[in-house]
Enzyme design. Structure first.
Site, PDB file in Angstrom:
ATOM      1  N   GLU A 277     -18.130 -23.023  -9.869  1.00  0.00           N
ATOM      2  CA  GLU A 277     -18.436 -24.430  -9.583  1.00  0.00           C
ATOM      3  C   GLU A 277     -18.285 -24.703  -8.086  1.00  0.00           C
ATOM      4  O   GLU A 277     -19.098 -25.401  -7.482  1.00  0.00           O
ATOM      5  CB  GLU A 277     -17.514 -25.349 -10.403  1.00  0.00           C
ATOM      6  CG  GLU A 277     -17.878 -26.817 -10.245  1.00  0.00           C
ATOM      7  CD  GLU A 277     -17.060 -27.745 -11.138  1.00  0.00           C
ATOM      8  OE1 GLU A 277     -16.261 -27.259 -11.957  1.00  0.00           O
ATOM      9  OE2 GLU A 277     -17.220 -28.975 -11.001  1.00  0.00           O
TER      10      GLU A 277
ATOM     11  N   GLU B 224      -8.451 -30.274 -15.810  1.00  0.00           N
ATOM     12  CA  GLU B 224      -9.490 -31.048 -16.506  1.00  0.00           C
ATOM     13  C   GLU B 224     -10.375 -30.105 -17.349  1.00  0.00           C
ATOM     14  O   GLU B 224     -10.683 -30.393 -18.501  1.00  0.00           O
ATOM     15  CB  GLU B 224     -10.320 -31.812 -15.474  1.00  0.00           C
ATOM     16  CG  GLU B 224     -11.491 -32.586 -16.053  1.00  0.00           C
ATOM     17  CD  GLU B 224     -12.761 -32.379 -15.250  1.00  0.00           C
ATOM     18  OE1 GLU B 224     -13.712 -31.789 -15.810  1.00  0.00           O
ATOM     19  OE2 GLU B 224     -12.801 -32.798 -14.061  1.00  0.00           O
ATOM     20  N   HIS B 225     -10.745 -28.956 -16.775  1.00  0.00           N
ATOM     21  CA  HIS B 225     -11.527 -27.971 -17.550  1.00  0.00           C
ATOM     22  C   HIS B 225     -10.711 -27.462 -18.743  1.00  0.00           C
ATOM     23  O   HIS B 225     -11.232 -27.286 -19.838  1.00  0.00           O
ATOM     24  CB  HIS B 225     -11.887 -26.773 -16.673  1.00  0.00           C
ATOM     25  CG  HIS B 225     -13.069 -26.997 -15.798  1.00  0.00           C
ATOM     26  ND1 HIS B 225     -14.129 -26.123 -15.754  1.00  0.00           N
ATOM     27  CD2 HIS B 225     -13.370 -27.986 -14.930  1.00  0.00           C
ATOM     28  CE1 HIS B 225     -15.028 -26.568 -14.896  1.00  0.00           C
ATOM     29  NE2 HIS B 225     -14.591 -27.697 -14.374  1.00  0.00           N
TER      30      HIS B 225
ATOM     31  N   HIS C 212      -8.300 -30.561 -11.070  1.00  0.00           N
ATOM     32  CA  HIS C 212      -9.639 -30.324 -11.615  1.00  0.00           C
ATOM     33  C   HIS C 212      -9.651 -29.140 -12.595  1.00  0.00           C
ATOM     34  O   HIS C 212     -10.313 -29.176 -13.623  1.00  0.00           O
ATOM     35  CB  HIS C 212     -10.614 -30.098 -10.455  1.00  0.00           C
ATOM     36  CG  HIS C 212     -11.949 -29.594 -10.886  1.00  0.00           C
ATOM     37  ND1 HIS C 212     -12.336 -28.280 -10.712  1.00  0.00           N
ATOM     38  CD2 HIS C 212     -12.979 -30.216 -11.505  1.00  0.00           C
ATOM     39  CE1 HIS C 212     -13.554 -28.114 -11.201  1.00  0.00           C
ATOM     40  NE2 HIS C 212     -13.972 -29.269 -11.691  1.00  0.00           N
TER      41      HIS C 212
END
Lengths: 451, 436
Positions: free
Chosen positions: A147, A70-71, A67
Site C-alpha cells: 500500500e 486498522e488492517h 493504520h
C-alpha cells in the site's frame, strides 16, 4: 449574459430551508458516545465506529501501527474467524471498510437498515476481543508495504508531500506519515499492534455514529445491548501531543525524480484549526482558500496567473479545517510551458502580495458565502457524508454543538476576518516551499541565456 | 463476550427489490426523460448523456471531443468563463461536463427556487458555446500539462498499452484525451466539428431526481434540449478485443510494478450475462470477498488491491482487471492470477460461492439508489443501455434465477486462460515477457 438569465439573477431572493435531518445523541454508561442521524428516504443505514486514536498517537519509532492495526481488525476475534466480518457484511448485501488519519481511526458498514443489529454485534466484538497471530502479522505487513508503494513510492508528488510535512512540523507528530516510514513499518510486530489496540480501542475512546432509516430509541437500545457491556480503558488520558515551537525560518526543498514530467511549486503554512467554541478563524481560512484558489475563472490566483498573465496551467489553494492540533494552509502553481519554477513562484508571490494590499472583492465574497450555504443543503443528500461530518469532528476535539453551529459560523465570517486570518497565516517563517521537478525540466531563463 | 448468532440472522430477508418509483415523462416538445420525484430536500439533480463521446473523434483529431467538452463552461452566449462561473456561484448551482469513450455527460445540481436560471446555464453551455480563442489556448494548455503528466505515470502507461494491444486503431485503442501532437494541432474548426458531432438530439438521454414535478421536468427538457442540432456525427463500428495472449513488459523505473490484464468479455444483452456477472463477482468483482483478493492479498500479501470487471461498452466487451505489486513479487502475483483463471475455467464455482454472491448482489443493489445525484446517474445509464423502466424491480429476480449449472457453463466459456493478456509496467523480477 443572456437577458433571461440576468433578469432572474436580479430577482434572486433566497428563502433558505432548515436542515432536513434530525440528530440525537447520548452517552452510554461506559463512556461511549452515540450519535444518530435520521434520514428515512431509503431503507439503508450507515453504521460507523470512530476511535479517538490515529497515527499521531503512535509511540515513537512505531510509525504506521495505527493504520496497520486498522488492517488487522479484519482478522479473527474470539467469536469470529479471520475475514468473517467482511464476509457476513457482503452476504447481507452490505459494504464495509475502514480508514485511518492522524487523529482518528474509523470502521463502517453500509447496509439494509434491518441489519443494524448484526453490524453492532460484530463491531462490538472486535472492539475488545481481537485474536491476532504471527501469520496475520507477516502477511498483512506485506500488504501495508504494498500500500505504501502504491500510494507513496510510486508517486513523486506524494513523496514530495511526505518530505514537506516532515519539514513543516518540527516537533509535532503530524510530520510522520500516517502510512508510516518504510523502515519502521518493516519492523512492526504483534505486540506493537496489541499494545495500541488494548489502550485505544475501548468504549470510552469511541464514538458510534448511525445514520439512515433508524429510530434513535431503537439505536439506543441496541447500543446498550452490544456496546454497553464492553470494558472501558481505565486511566486513558486526554491526547496532549508535543507542540510546535515558534518557527523562525522558512524551509525550502526541491525533489527531483525522473518520473516527473509536469513540474510544480507547492507551499504549506502552519494554520490554526477548528477549536471548540472557537471556529471563526478556521471558517475565515475556508473563505481564504476559496478566494485565492477556488474556481479558476473567479479566484484571485486563477484570474491573475491563468487568465491575465498566462503563466500557469493551474493554481490552487487548500485548507483542512478539521484537525485535533495545528492544521496547514496550502497554495500552489503548475507553470505553463516555458515558465520556470522560479518565475512561477515569483508570480504567485506577487499576486499574493497584491491581494494582501488590495483586499477582497465584496461581490466575490458574497458569491462564496452563497455557495457555502447551498453546499449545506446539497450535503443532506449523502448519509455517509453527514455521518463523516460528525465522526471526524468529534474525534478532532469538537462537540456536537460545534458541528451544528458551524454553518452559522461560516455565514457570519466577514472580509475583515479573512484578511486578519490571511495576515496571521501567510507568513513565510511558518512555511515549507517544495519544488517538484524532473531531470529534463524546462531550463530556467538564466540557464537559457548561458546556453 | 456476547455470543454471536449469525446463522439465525442470515435467515432474515434483504429488501426484495429497489423501491424507486421511476416515471417516464414526455416533454411538450416530444422528448422523453425519466424522473423520480423526491421533495424532502429542496434541490434537483439533472443528468444528461449524449451517446458517442470521445469515440466520435475524427481520424487525426484525437482529443478534439475531450478538449471541446472542457470548453463548454469556458464561455457561452454572451458570457465569458468568468461570467459563467460567477453566474453559477450566484445561483449556488453546479454544472459539470465530462466525457468518456461512450458518452458526453452533463451533471447539474440546483436549488429548486433557482431552477429556471440554473437550467438556462445548462442550455446556453450546450447550445451556444463560444469556443473563444483565448479559452481554447488556456484549456489546451491544461490538457497538454495533463498529457505530459500521464507519460510518466505507470498506471496510465499500463492502461494505454493494454488498450492499444486490444483495439489498435479503433478509438478504444488510444487515450481519449489525445496525444501532445494531436491536441497541439487542433483548430477551432475541429472543436466546432466535435461539438456538432457530439451534442445532438438524436443521441440524448435525460433524467431528473429531486424536488421537481413532471410538468416542470417537461419544461426543463425542452429548454435544455429543444434548441440543439437534430443529428450528430457518425458512430464508429464495433471492434473485437484482440490483444495477443501472454505477458508483455513495459520497462519503467519505479519500485512497484503496475499490471493490467484482459480478455474478451460478454455483451449485456447476452442471456448468459447475469451468470457471467455473478462469476466475475466471485473472481474479483466485489469489494472484499473474492478469490483474487483472498489468493493474492489475504494469503500471500502480494498486493494492496486487486480487481476484475466485466465491461459492456458500446463497441466492445471486455473482462479485465488490475493490481500493483512491488517489483520483487510481481512475477508471483501474475502466476497466481493465471492459476485462478485456469481454475475458474476448469472447475467453476461452488454452490456456496453462488449463494453468497447472490445474497451479496441482491442485497447491494437497492443500496445503489442512494441520493438524488446517484439515482439520476443510474436512470440515465439505464436509458442509454436500453433497459426497461421497471428494470430495478426485476433485476434481483434475474440474479436469483441463475443456476449452478448455468454459472459453471458460463465460467468455462467466459474465462479463457489461453486468451488472457497481461501488460506490466515497471521492473518486475522473474517475469519473462512472452509477447511484445
Amino acid at each position: 449574459m443572456t437577458r433571461f438569465l440576468s433578469a432572474c439573477l436580479a430577482a434572486l431572493a433566497f428563502a433558505w430551508p432548515a436542515a432536513a435531518q434530525e440528530v440525537t445523541d447520548y452517552t452510554l454508561d461506559n463512556g461511549m458516545q452515540v450519535v444518530v442521524i435520521e434520514d428515512h428516504r431509503a431503507p439503508v443505514v450507515v453504521h460507523m465506529v470512530w476511535y479517538r486514536a490515529g497515527a499521531a498517537d503512535e509511540p515513537p519509532g512505531k510509525s504506521g501501527i495505527a493504520h496497520f492495526l486498522e488492517h488487522l481488525l479484519f482478522k479473527a476475534t474470539d467469536d469470529m474467524e479471520s475475514g468473517e466480518l467482511s464476509r457476513v457484511v457482503a452476504e447481507n448485501g452490505g459494504s464495509d471498510n475502514a480508514f485511518t488519519s492522524q487523529d482518528y481511526t474509523a470502521y463502517f458498514q453500509r447496509i439494509a437498515a434491518d441489519r443494524l443489529e448484526l453490524m453492532m454485534k460484530m463491531e462490538a466484538d472486535r472492539m475488545r476481543d481481537l485474536r491476532l497471530n504471527e501469520g496475520d502479522i507477516a502477511t498483512e505487513r506485506d500488504v501495508i508495504l504494498e500500500e505504501r508503494a502504491m500510494r507513496t513510492e510510486n508517486s513523486p508528488g506524494a513523496l514530495l508531500n511526505e518530505q514537506m510535512q516532515a519539514a513543516l512540523y518540527m516537533n509535532h507528530p503530524y510530520g510522520i506519515p500516517v502510512i508510516g516510514w518504510r523502515h519502521e513499518m518493516e519492523e512492526l510486530g504483534l505486540e506493537d499492534a496489541m499494545g495500541y489496540y488494548r489502550k485505544y480501542y475501548a468504549p470510552n475512546n469511541a464514538i458510534l455514529v448511525v445514520a439512515g432509516d433508524v429510530e434513535p430509541e431503537e439505536v439506543k437500545e441496541l447500543a446498550r445491548t452490544y456496546y454497553g457491556p464492553l470494558e472501558p480503558t481505565e486511566g486513558l488520558e486526554a491526547r496532549d501531543r508535543p507542540k510546535e515551537p515558534v518557527q523562525l525560518a522558512e524551509r525550502r526543498m526541491t525533489y527531483e525524480d525522473p518520473r516527473v514530467s509536469q513540474p510544480y511549486v507547492v507551499r504549506s503554512y502552519i494554520a490554526p484549526e477548528r477549536n471548540p467554541d472557537d471556529q471563526t478563524e478556521a471558517a475565515a481560512l475556508i473563505y481564504l482558500s476559496e478566494i485565492l484558489g477556488g474556481n479558476s475563472a473567479t479566484s484571485v490566483f486563477g484570474q491573475a496567473l491563468e487568465f491575465d498573465q498566462q503563466v500557469a496551467v493551474s493554481t490552487f489553494a487548500g485548507y483542512d479545517a478539521l484537525s485535533l492540533d495545528l492544521s496547514s494552509f496550502r497554495i500552489g502553481i503548475v507553470p505553463a510551458q516555458g515558465v520556470s519554477l522560479t518565475e512561477a513562484e515569483a508570480a504567485m508571490d506577487a499576486v499574493l502580495a497584491d491581494f494582501m494590499e488590495e483586499g477582497i472583492d465584496p461581490e466575490q465574497f458574497d458569491r462564496i458565502k452563497t455557495r457555502i450555504r447551498a453546499n449545506d443543503i446539497y450535503a443532506q443528500d449523502s448519509m455517509r457524508g453527514l455521518a463523516n461530518r460528525y465522526g471526524a469532528a468529534l474525534t478532532s476535539g469538537l462537540t456536537i454543538e460545534d458541528v451544528q453551529a458551524w454553518p452559522e459560523v461560516l455565514q457570519s465570517v466577514t472580509p475583515e476576518d479573512v484578511m486578519a486570518a490571511a495576515e496571521k497565516v501567510l507568513q513565510r517563517d511558518n512555511s515549507v516551499t517544495g519544488w517538484l521537478t524532473g531531470p529534463d525540466a524546462e531550463p530556467t531563463a538564466d540557464e537559457e541565456a548561458i546556453q | 463476550m456476547i455470543r454471536l448468532a449469525f446463522a439465525f440472522l442470515l435467515l432474515t430477508l434483504a429488501p426484495a427489490r429497489a423501491q424507486v418509483p421511476i416515471e417516464e415523462v414526455t416533454s411538450p416538445g416530444g422528448i422523453t426523460g425519466w424522473l423520480v420525484e423526491e421533495h424532502s430536500i429542496p434541490f434537483v439533480a439533472l443528468e444528461i448523456r449524449f451517446r458517442g463521446g470521445t469515440s466520435l473523434d475524427l481520424p487525426g483529431k484525437r482529443g478534439a471531443t475531450n478538449l471541446m467538452t472542457g470548453l463548454l463552461e469556458e464561455g457561452a452566449g454572451d458570457m465569458d468563463s468568468r461570467a459563467y462561473a460567477e453566474a453559477k456561484d450566484e445561483l449556488a448551482a453546479s454544472v459539470g461536463f465530462d466525457v468518456f469513450g461512450d458518452a458526453l455527460t452533463v451533471s447539474a445540481r440546483f436549488l429548486t427556487e433557482n431552477m429556471d436560471p440554473s437550467v438556462e446555464l445548462v442550455r446556453v453551455a450546450l447550445e451556444e458555446p463560444t469556443f473563444a480563442a483565448d479559452a481554447i489556448e488556456r484549456v489546451r494548455g491544461q490538457v497538454l500539462a495533463h498529457l505530459r503528466s500521464r507519460k510518466t505515470d505507470p498506471n496510465e502507461i499500463a492502461s494505454d498499452a493494454i488498450a492499444e494491444a486490444a483495439y489498435g486503431d479503433h478509438p478504444y485503442g488510444s487515450y481519449d484525451g489525445g496525444t501532445i501532437e494531436s491536441v497541439s494541432g487542433l483548430t477551432r474548426d475541429d472543436i466546432v466539428t466535435a461539438w456538432k458531432n457530439a451534442i445532438a438530439r438524436d443521441r440524448v438521454y435525460v433524467s431528473a431526481v429531486g424536488d421537481i414535478t413532471p410538468e416542470q421536468f417537461g419544461e426543463v427538457i425542452d429548454t435544455v434540449l429543444g434548441g440543439l442540432h437534430e443529428e450528430g456525427g457518425e458512430y464508429p463500428g464495433p471492434v473485437e478485443y484482440s490483444a495477443d495472449p501472454g505477458v508483455s513488459v513495459v520497462p519503467f523505473e519505479t519500485p512497484q510494478s503496475v499490471a493490467r490484464f484482459g480478455q474478451p468479455g460478454m455483451e449485456i444483452d447476452n442471456p448468459d450475462f447475469f451468470a457471467a456477472y455473478i462469476v466475475n463477482t466471485i473472481m474479483g468483482g466485489s469489494n472484499f470477498e473474492n478469490r483474487l483478493f483472498d489468493e493474492v492479498r489475504e494469503k500471500r500479501g502480494l498486493t494492496y488491491g486487486i480487481y476484475t470487471y466485466l465491461a459492456d461498452s458500446d463497441y466492445s466487451d471486455v473482462l479485465g482487471g488490475g493490481f500493483s505489486s512491488q517489483n520483487a513479487v510481481m512475477g508471483e502475483a501474475v502466476s497466481v492470477v493465471q492459476d485462478e483463471w485456469r481454475k475458474m475455467s476448469e472447475d467453476g464455482i461452488t454452490a456456496e460461492e453462488l449463494e453468497a454472491a447472490k445474497t451479496y448482489l441482491t442485497g447491494a443493489y437497492p443500496l445503489r439508489f442512494d441520493g438524488n445525484g446517484n439515482i439520476a446517474n443510474i436512470l440515465t445509464s439505464m436509458q442509454m443501455d436500453g433497459y426497461p423502466i421497471d428494470y430495478p424491480e426485476t433485476r434481483n429476480d434475474k440474479v436469483r434465477a441463475v443456476t449452478l449449472e448455468e454459472a459453471n457453463r458460463v465460467a468455462s466459456e467466459l474465462f479463457q486462460p489461453e486468451n488472457l493478456r497481461f501488460v506490466v509496467v515497471g521492473q518486475p523480477a522473474e517475469l519473462e515477457p512472452t509477447v511484445n
